[in-house]
Scaffold this motif. Structure first.
Motif: not given
Length: 141
Positions: A83-94
């Motif tokens: 969850c933490h990794l996906i949250t970070d990845a999507v946030h970084t992309f946006k």
């Protein structure tokens, strides 16, 4: 009269500068505040005391970016920090896309300034036209 003219000119330049660079500033502060608050990972039910490693973060960001581009069909992400990794990845992309857009808006300030100078100062306008004419004559084949 000259003081008022100069004051109007400076005011116009400051307003245009602020309009162009305000999105960049807002996006950076929003990103800082998003990471500074405790609820950034509020959607993650399984929270662990240990943070994911930097290599896990980078691998997940690359994989999520590849998923968004339809370059891969699935990712292998550690279940412990998923969850933490996906949250970070999507946030970084946006965030990267928002920052790029804001930077382009800010850079338009550099395109607008000569127009303001040319509109405001006749000497600048005449010199610019003369320079472009001379450059055009110099580079004719």
């Amino acid at each position: 009269a000259k003081f008022m003219t100069a004051a109007k000119y400076v005011l116009i330049l400051l307003i245009v500068f602020n309009i162009c660079w305000l999105p960049w500033t807002v996006i950076l502060y929003q990103d800082f505040l998003a990471h500074a608050t405790e609820d950034f990972y509020s959607r993650c039910v399984n929270t662990t005391s240990s943070a994911p490693s930097l290599s896990e973060v980078w691998k997940t960001q690359d994989c999520v970016l590849d998923l968004l581009r339809d370059e891969v069909s699935s990712c292998s992400i550690s279940p412990l920090h998923r969850c933490h990794l996906i949250t970070d990845a999507v946030h970084t992309f946006k965030q990267d896309n928002l920052q790029l857009l804001a930077l382009l808006i800010g850079a338009t300030n550099s395109l607008i300034n000569p127009v303001i100078y040319a509109f405001w100062y006749p000497d600048f306008r005449h010199t610019a036209i003369k320079t472009m004419y001379n450059c055009g004559n110099r580079f004719k084949l």
